[in-house]
Every structure is written in C-alpha cells, then in structure tokens.
Design an enzyme around this catalytic site. Structure first.
Site, PDB file in Angstrom:
ATOM      1  N   LYS A  79       0.847  -1.191   0.000  1.00 30.83           N
ATOM      2  CA  LYS A  79       0.000   0.000   0.000  1.00 30.83           C
ATOM      3  C   LYS A  79       0.880   1.238   0.000  1.00 30.83           C
ATOM      4  O   LYS A  79       1.488   1.587   1.009  1.00 30.83           O
ATOM      5  CB  LYS A  79      -0.898   0.029   1.245  1.00 30.83           C
ATOM      6  N   GLU A 127      10.348   1.001  10.036  1.00 34.14           N
ATOM      7  CA  GLU A 127      11.300   2.083   9.754  1.00 34.14           C
ATOM      8  C   GLU A 127      10.569   3.378  10.063  1.00 34.14           C
ATOM      9  O   GLU A 127       9.756   3.843   9.255  1.00 34.14           O
ATOM     10  CB  GLU A 127      11.739   2.038   8.283  1.00 34.14           C
ATOM     11  N   CYS A 133      13.994  10.684   6.651  1.00 34.52           N
ATOM     12  CA  CYS A 133      14.117  10.295   8.055  1.00 34.52           C
ATOM     13  C   CYS A 133      15.547  10.426   8.561  1.00 34.52           C
ATOM     14  O   CYS A 133      15.777  10.462   9.754  1.00 34.52           O
ATOM     15  CB  CYS A 133      13.634   8.867   8.215  1.00 34.52           C
ATOM     16  N   GLU A 138      10.702  16.117  14.531  1.00 38.18           N
ATOM     17  CA  GLU A 138      11.326  15.847  13.237  1.00 38.18           C
ATOM     18  C   GLU A 138      10.885  16.954  12.275  1.00 38.18           C
ATOM     19  O   GLU A 138       9.693  17.062  11.969  1.00 38.18           O
ATOM     20  CB  GLU A 138      10.850  14.474  12.758  1.00 38.18           C
TER      21      GLU A 138
HETATM   22  P1  NAP Z   1       2.724   8.299   7.738  1.00 39.20           P
HETATM   23  O1  NAP Z   1       1.713   9.355   7.831  1.00 39.20           O
HETATM   24  O2  NAP Z   1       2.941   7.418   8.902  1.00 39.20           O
HETATM   25  O3  NAP Z   1       2.341   7.444   6.463  1.00 39.20           O
HETATM   26  C1  NAP Z   1       3.122   6.333   6.041  1.00 39.20           C
HETATM   27  C2  NAP Z   1       2.219   5.320   5.379  1.00 39.20           C
HETATM   28  O4  NAP Z   1       1.302   4.837   6.365  1.00 39.20           O
HETATM   29  C3  NAP Z   1       1.373   5.893   4.258  1.00 39.20           C
HETATM   30  O5  NAP Z   1       1.231   4.911   3.252  1.00 39.20           O
HETATM   31  C4  NAP Z   1       0.042   6.147   4.932  1.00 39.20           C
HETATM   32  O6  NAP Z   1      -1.056   6.106   4.049  1.00 39.20           O
HETATM   33  C5  NAP Z   1      -0.014   4.944   5.860  1.00 39.20           C
HETATM   34  N1  NAP Z   1      -0.947   5.079   6.964  1.00 39.20           N
HETATM   35  C6  NAP Z   1      -1.360   6.192   7.589  1.00 39.20           C
HETATM   36  N2  NAP Z   1      -2.254   5.867   8.558  1.00 39.20           N
HETATM   37  C7  NAP Z   1      -2.399   4.522   8.529  1.00 39.20           C
HETATM   38  C8  NAP Z   1      -3.169   3.582   9.256  1.00 39.20           C
HETATM   39  N3  NAP Z   1      -4.002   3.958  10.242  1.00 39.20           N
HETATM   40  N4  NAP Z   1      -3.074   2.278   8.942  1.00 39.20           N
HETATM   41  C9  NAP Z   1      -2.256   1.885   7.959  1.00 39.20           C
HETATM   42  N5  NAP Z   1      -1.504   2.716   7.223  1.00 39.20           N
HETATM   43  C10 NAP Z   1      -1.558   4.028   7.518  1.00 39.20           C
HETATM   44  O7  NAP Z   1       4.166   8.887   7.384  1.00 39.20           O
HETATM   45  P2  NAP Z   1       4.531   9.875   6.194  1.00 39.20           P
HETATM   46  O8  NAP Z   1       4.153  11.245   6.586  1.00 39.20           O
HETATM   47  O9  NAP Z   1       4.022   9.333   4.909  1.00 39.20           O
HETATM   48  O10 NAP Z   1       6.115   9.712   6.161  1.00 39.20           O
HETATM   49  C11 NAP Z   1       6.963  10.501   6.906  1.00 39.20           C
HETATM   50  C12 NAP Z   1       7.487   9.715   8.095  1.00 39.20           C
HETATM   51  O11 NAP Z   1       8.129   8.534   7.626  1.00 39.20           O
HETATM   52  C13 NAP Z   1       8.550  10.483   8.843  1.00 39.20           C
HETATM   53  O12 NAP Z   1       8.374  10.347  10.217  1.00 39.20           O
HETATM   54  C14 NAP Z   1       9.843   9.785   8.416  1.00 39.20           C
HETATM   55  O13 NAP Z   1      10.889   9.884   9.334  1.00 39.20           O
HETATM   56  C15 NAP Z   1       9.385   8.388   8.244  1.00 39.20           C
HETATM   57  N6  NAP Z   1      10.313   7.673   7.376  1.00 39.20           N
HETATM   58  C16 NAP Z   1      11.105   6.746   7.963  1.00 39.20           C
HETATM   59  C17 NAP Z   1      12.034   6.073   7.182  1.00 39.20           C
HETATM   60  C18 NAP Z   1      12.923   5.052   7.812  1.00 39.20           C
HETATM   61  O14 NAP Z   1      13.513   4.280   7.064  1.00 39.20           O
HETATM   62  N7  NAP Z   1      13.060   4.991   9.120  1.00 39.20           N
HETATM   63  C19 NAP Z   1      12.130   6.327   5.820  1.00 39.20           C
HETATM   64  C20 NAP Z   1      11.290   7.290   5.261  1.00 39.20           C
HETATM   65  C21 NAP Z   1      10.372   7.952   6.072  1.00 39.20           C
HETATM   66  P3  NAP Z   1      -1.680   7.416   3.375  1.00 39.20           P
HETATM   67  O15 NAP Z   1      -0.513   8.298   3.010  1.00 39.20           O
HETATM   68  O16 NAP Z   1      -2.398   6.878   2.210  1.00 39.20           O
HETATM   69  O17 NAP Z   1      -2.533   8.046   4.410  1.00 39.20           O
END
Ligand code: NAP
Length: 491
Positions: free
Chosen positions: A187, A262, A296, A393
């Site tokens: 997804k 991650e 990240c 962050e």
């Molecule tokens: P996010 O809001 O957590 O979204 C990530 C994914 O989770 C998206 O596909 C989102 O879908 C989905 N999602 C949201 N709510 C969900 C739920 N209740 N159930 C299942 N899936 C759900 O994070 P983001 O804003 O996209 O990404 C930024 C974050 O990712 C930052 O904190 C960054 O540090 C972290 N990140 C970490 C790494 C690592 O390797 N550690 C790498 C890259 C990014 P939708 O977008 O369709 O809502």
C-alpha cells in the site's frame, strides 16, 4: 521540460497506471471511488486513482496467499531471473519513472532519476544476496541425530510505504521479501501512488506471476486493518511516522505477526572544533537538502562546538544561499516544494516557536515567493534543546544550529531523544571519532560523510525509530522463518 510533456511521455511508455493490482489484474475500486493525486509544485490534479479499502485489500491478500505456494517453491535462481528482468525494465525506464516521481512528489528531476537507481539497487542487491542465504548444520547432541537449521519464507507480507521516496521505499521492501519467496500486498501513500503503480506495471511486464506482487491504495486505516486482522498476512513491513508505526505494532499483536518498522528520526550532526570545514559543509548540505529535507535521516539538530561555531555558521549560510528553489523540471533547481500544506504549516510553526524563544534567522525563515508549499532554505542559530524544533522531526529545509562546549555535552545532547535512526560526526580526530560513534545511540552513523545509505548496508534505528533492518544481508531476516529440523535414529 514541463509537467504536461512529462505526463505525455510517461503515458506513451504505458507507465501511467491509476488502478490497483490484484492477482495480476488492474482493478478499479469495487464501488468505483477514486481519489485525486496532485502535483505539489503546481497544485494541479495529476490523476484520479482507485480508492480501495477493506474488500480489495482482503482480495489482494487472498491472491498473494494463493500465489505463495508456487512462488516460494521456485529456486532462488528462478526467482532471481524474473527479478533481474524487472530490474532491467526499471533501468530502461529510468527517465519516465524519474519524471513520474517528480510529478507527484515535487523533487528536482535529477533526484527523481537518482531515486530510480536507489530503488533498482535494492532489487539488484537482494536478487543476488538471496543466493547466499544459507541455513546451518548443528553438531549433533546424540550420536544418531542429525540437526539442521532451514530458512523458509514467512508467507504473505503486507507492506506500507510513505510519500517521500515513493519508488525507492516500495522496492526496498518488496525486493528482499520477494527474493526470499514471500508474496506481497503493498500500500503506497495516497499522496504518491503513481510511481509505485508504474513499478507494479513493470513487474507484470517482467513476468512476475499473478498474485506475487499486489498493490492497493485508498483508505489507509481500512487497508492497514485488513493487513493486521488477516492471519494469512505473516509479516508487516512499514516505513512512516512513529505514531502510525506504534499503532501497527499494537495491531500486529492480534495475530502475532513479524514486524519491521522504519520510523521517524531526529538526527544529530555533531560538529567538533577539529572538523574540516569544507568536508563538513559539503556533507551536511548533501544530506540535509536531499529531497528538501524530507527524509528520516535528514540532520535535525546541528550541534556545533563553540570554537568552530561562527566560522561554520558563516560558511553554511554561504552554501545555503547558492541553493535554487523551484519546480522540479526547471534547469538548475536544487529544491522543490514541500509535500503539502500540513508540512508547510508544521515548519512555519517550528521556526516561529524557535524565533520567539531567541533563535536567530541567518537566511530564509519564511515561505518562498513561489507560493504554494515552497519554503526558503533556512539557517537558524542559538537554538536550544527546549525548543520544539529540537524535539520534533522537522522534515523540511531548515538547519537548526545549537552550540555545545564539550564532547560529553555533545553526546548527551545527541542521545537526548526517543529517536535513534541516523547520527553524524564531523571530526579529524580518529580517537574522538571512535569514542563518539560508540557512545551515540543510533542505528546509522556517518563520520565526515553525508548521504551514506546503500543497498548493501543495514538501515534502521535504535529506540523508537524502529525495529529490524532494511538493506544488507540482515535485510532478509524479517521475511524468513527459522526452522530447526532434527532427524533421529539416523545411524
Ligand atoms: P505516515 O503518515 O505514517 O504514512 C506512512 C504510510 O502509512 C502511508 O502509506 C500512509 O497512508 C499509511 N498510513 C497512515 N495511517 C495509517 C493507518 N491507520 N493504517 C495503515 N496505514 C496508515 O508517514 P509519512 O508522513 O508518509 O512519512 C513521513 C514519516 O516517515 C517520517 O516520520 C519519516 O521519518 C518516516 N520515514 C522513515 C524512514 C525510515 O527508514 N526509518 C524512511 C522514510 C520515512 P496514506 O498516506 O495513504 O494516508
């Protein structure tokens, strides 16, 4: 190039997909619903994409489950051959894929092209690495026993990816899983599903069998819940925010799944008096402004020793002034827009809070004149630990400089966070380099270097930055079960 010509080129290549992929077939949402995907650089709608939910997710899981039996029984060489074809197609379509990333995510197109290589390198690494994934023979504990360790694919994997590197993050997850013999339902983020869908199209063209690679997008909580509730899904691999990661971890307990997480970071860059100024500015600039600071591993807290502070702040400011903000397809642009209004408001609030508490703006500090979500590359000094910008962050193009006096203080400041993903050290002193690298609580440590991730190196965090490692030989572990096999009465 303009966005319209880029869309036309992607469409001509057959890579502009807007439906989900279930059991090898492109599908609309069952109720016909769609959602809009935007170009963050223009605000224009790029596509209406199938808005799927629980039913489609369950059917995708069923397809993946049915395909698991045959895919997992292929030899590693057979799976690798198909995945190599997929890799070749990704490389052949680097231009269109890179453009598609820029269209939906906003990054400069040179970064889009580079992201395709990052994603493809994961695929190539794992289709090779899996050939060296051996089991073990254990010395027998009884004379007539023979004892072995087998490694077997865990089963169906549910993968959830973020918007910041929409193509690379998808490939980083599915490559080790599929190489091991797992089947996947992925997804992508609703903000950036198009490049992952193009990757799915190329999987089909490469001959990856129906059901091995499925993709659904739309109602994130519904799809996530379907993954969590299904006993058929044996592993969840997630990249995204710590908040959503914690929810998924709790949900995965229902059916006791393997999980790899991650999550968010809050990377310190520790710059000591004995650092090489040129090396430090270069390393920091590369990793901080990659993807407009939306990664990240982006340095979040720039900890600078007092002896070098002013010289460093001046050199950094000069370097930041050379950056060019603009539309990703425009010549010479080094920084695109932020992903959306929410990201812009968050950064504005963090800078406002810091300034209201005494931080000073050396450059930037406000929205860019291009409007929408463009933000000026920014340097702040006199930041302190109690400001929100130090504990949050940032995920944007803001460098927040904080002074320190001693090495001990720097280590304390660096470790004073729930996050433990990446940390950076700049020093010319070899002993200090070892001391500090060993003392900081981070999964990825860069010394005198900037953008350090590689498919062959482990990527993952300590503390609340996650569980498990992506990339490297360790990246297979999350998708394998270990089976102890004991043969009795053998002699
Ligand atoms: P996010 O809001 O957590 O979204 C990530 C994914 O989770 C998206 O596909 C989102 O879908 C989905 N999602 C949201 N709510 C969900 C739920 N209740 N159930 C299942 N899936 C759900 O994070 P983001 O804003 O996209 O990404 C930024 C974050 O990712 C930052 O904190 C960054 O540090 C972290 N990140 C970490 C790494 C690592 O390797 N550690 C790498 C890259 C990014 P939708 O977008 O369709 O809502």
């Amino acid at each position: 190039m303009d966005p319209q010509s880029a869309i036309a080129q992607v469409k001509r290549a057959g890579l502009f997909r807007t439906q989900g992929l279930i059991g090898g077939k492109w599908m609309d949402a069952y109720d016909g619903k769609t959602f809009e995907v935007y170009n963050p650089a223009t605000g224009e709608v790029l596509a209406n994409v199938a808005c799927m939910g629980k039913k489609e997710a369950n059917d995708a899981i069923a397809s993946a489950h049915a395909a698991f039996t045959s895919w997992s029984k292929l030899t590693t060489a057979e799976r690798s051959k198909l995945m190599r074809k997929w890799y070749d197609l990704l490389i052949a379509h680097q231009t269109e894929l890179g453009q598609l990333i820029t269209l939906e995510q906003g990054k400069p197109v040179a970064e889009g092209y580079n992201e395709v290589l990052i994603g493809a390198s994961c695929l190539e690494f794992f289709l090779e690495e899996v050939k060296h994934c051996y089991g073990d023979i254990i010395p027998q504990t009884q004379a007539d026993r023979r004892m072995f360790v087998l490694k077997q694919p865990v089963g169906v994997v549910g993968a959830i990816t973020p918007w910041n590197l929409p193509l690379a993050m998808a490939l980083r997850k599915v490559s080790p899983a599929m190489a091991c013999g797992c089947t996947v339902v992925i997804k992508p983020s609703e903000l950036t599903p198009l490049s992952a869908l193009a990757v799915a199209e190329l999987a089909l063209q490469a001959g990856i069998p129906p059901g091995v690679f499925n993709m659904v997008m739309g109602f994130a909580p519904e799809i996530g819940d379907a993954f969590l509730a299904s006993p058929k899904v044996r592993a969840i691999t997630f990249t995204g925010s710590t908040a959503v990661g914690k929810m998924l971890l709790a949900g995965a307990a229902q059916t006791v799944k393997k999980t790899s997480m991650e999550l968010g970071g809050n990377a310190p860059s520790m710059i000591f008096d004995d650092a090489d100024l040129e090396v430090t500015v270069k390393g920091l600039m590369i990793v901080k402004f990659f993807n407009c600071g939306q990664t990240c591993i982006s340095p979040n807290r720039i900890l600078v020793q007092e002896g070098i502070h002013d010289k460093f702040a001046a050199a950094l400011t000069k370097a930041v002034q050379t950056l060019r903000v603009g539309h990703g397809f425009d010549e010479g642009v080094t920084q695109g827009p932020l992903i959306n209004q929410a990201a812009l408001h968050k950064i504005e609030a963090l800078v406002e809070d810091a300034v209201s508490q005494g931080a000073k703006v050396l450059v930037g500090g406000k929205r860019h004149s291009l409007g929408l979500t463009f933000y000026e590359p920014t340097v702040l000094v006199d930041v302190t630990s109690d400001m929100l910008i130090s504990s949050t962050e940032i995920f944007g193009p803001v460098l927040a400089l904080q002074r320190f006096k001693t090495e001990e203080e720097a280590i304390h400041l660096a470790n004073d966070s729930n996050a433990g993903l990446a940390g950076y050290i700049y020093t010319e002193n070899l002993r200090r380099c070892w001391r500090v690298a060993e003392a900081i609580e981070f999964g990825i440590v860069g010394v005198n270097d900037g953008l350090i991730p590689a498919a062959s190196a482990p990527f993952g965090g300590f503390k609340q930055s996650g569980l498990g490692r992506e990339g490297s030989k360790y990246g297979l572990d999350d998708f394998l079960e270990i089976k102890y096999l004991c043969l009795g009465n053998m002699v």
